[in-house]
Design an enzyme around this catalytic site. Structure first.
Site, PDB file in Angstrom:
ATOM      1  N   TYR A  96       0.831  -1.207   0.000  1.00 25.17           N
ATOM      2  CA  TYR A  96       0.000   0.000   0.000  1.00 25.17           C
ATOM      3  C   TYR A  96       0.867   1.260   0.000  1.00 25.17           C
ATOM      4  CZ  TYR A  96      -3.619   3.376   1.169  1.00 25.17           C
ATOM      5  OH  TYR A  96      -4.455   4.464   1.147  1.00 25.17           O
TER       6      TYR A  96
ATOM      7  N   GLU B 222       1.619   6.376  -7.011  1.00 18.88           N
ATOM      8  CA  GLU B 222       0.513   7.115  -7.615  1.00 18.88           C
ATOM      9  C   GLU B 222       0.745   8.618  -7.474  1.00 18.88           C
ATOM     10  OE1 GLU B 222      -3.344   5.960  -6.174  1.00 18.88           O
ATOM     11  OE2 GLU B 222      -2.844   3.830  -6.226  1.00 18.88           O
TER      12      GLU B 222
END
Length: 204
Positions: free
Chosen positions: A130, A137
């Site tokens: 994560y 991102e």
């Protein structure tokens, strides 16, 4: 199972192209399966809305939406960032996560239960993947900012018949602002799910 095989194929392409051609060619060689797989993930939101799955919309919606924004609004829209090395860490993080997740759900649906090692992977690998995925991102959006500003792509300038203006460059900063509360919310949710699920499995 078909979804898992598709993800495995994507992961293989990433690894193969990294070794053979370097990170510059990774995106160009996986673009179609990447866009298809991430676009199809939108169905998870619909499934949650109609009650086909138990995943809460509050966790599914921001995760899927952010990925769709990155693959279509950043990578597809701004070819200048497609050769950046961060693309590799982005898709590797996504691919490993989804291979484990879909393998878990597929095994559970087919056999009614999953082996503990797969359960552990499902609720533990996010601890690393994560942060690597979400930071990749954000890095991709940041790297696209100069090209957004220069090209003014997707921006709407006044005057126009709608009497409306929109700046895609500044919209990216709104996305950054959404990430700030979204990251601890999702990570906290997953930590709580991990504690609840693994403790229940040990008692069983």
């Amino acid at each position: 199972m078909a979804g898992v095989l598709s993800l495995l194929r994507r992961f293989y392409l990433i690894a193969y192209n990294w070794i053979e051609s370097g990170h510059e060619q990774v995106y160009s060689n996986i673009e179609k399966p990447l866009l298809l797989a991430q676009s199809a993930a939108f169905l998870e939101i619909l499934h949650g809305v109609v009650g086909l799955v138990r995943s809460p919309i509050s966790a599914t919606l921001p995760q899927i939406s952010s990925r769709l924004y990155v693959v279509w609004g950043i990578l597809y829209s701004f070819p200048e960032v497609q050769t950046h090395p961060i693309v590799s860490s982005l898709v590797i993080s996504w691919s490993i996560t989804e291979i484990i997740r879909y393998s878990f759900f597929g095994t559970k649906e087919a056999f009614g239960s999953t082996p503990y090692w797969l359960l552990w992977l499902r609720y533990s690998t996010f601890l690393v993947l994560y942060p690597t995925g979400i930071s990749s991102e954000i890095a991709m959006i940041y790297n696209a900012l100069p090209y957004m500003k220069e090209s003014e792509k997707y921006s709407i300038r006044m005057p126009n018949k709608w009497n409306f203006s929109f700046d895609y460059f500044y919209f990216a900063f709104v996305v950054f602002a959404i990430y700030l509360p979204g990251i601890p919310h999702l990570y906290g949710y997953m930590l709580a799910q991990r504690k609840k699920t693994l403790s229940k499995s040990k008692k069983a």
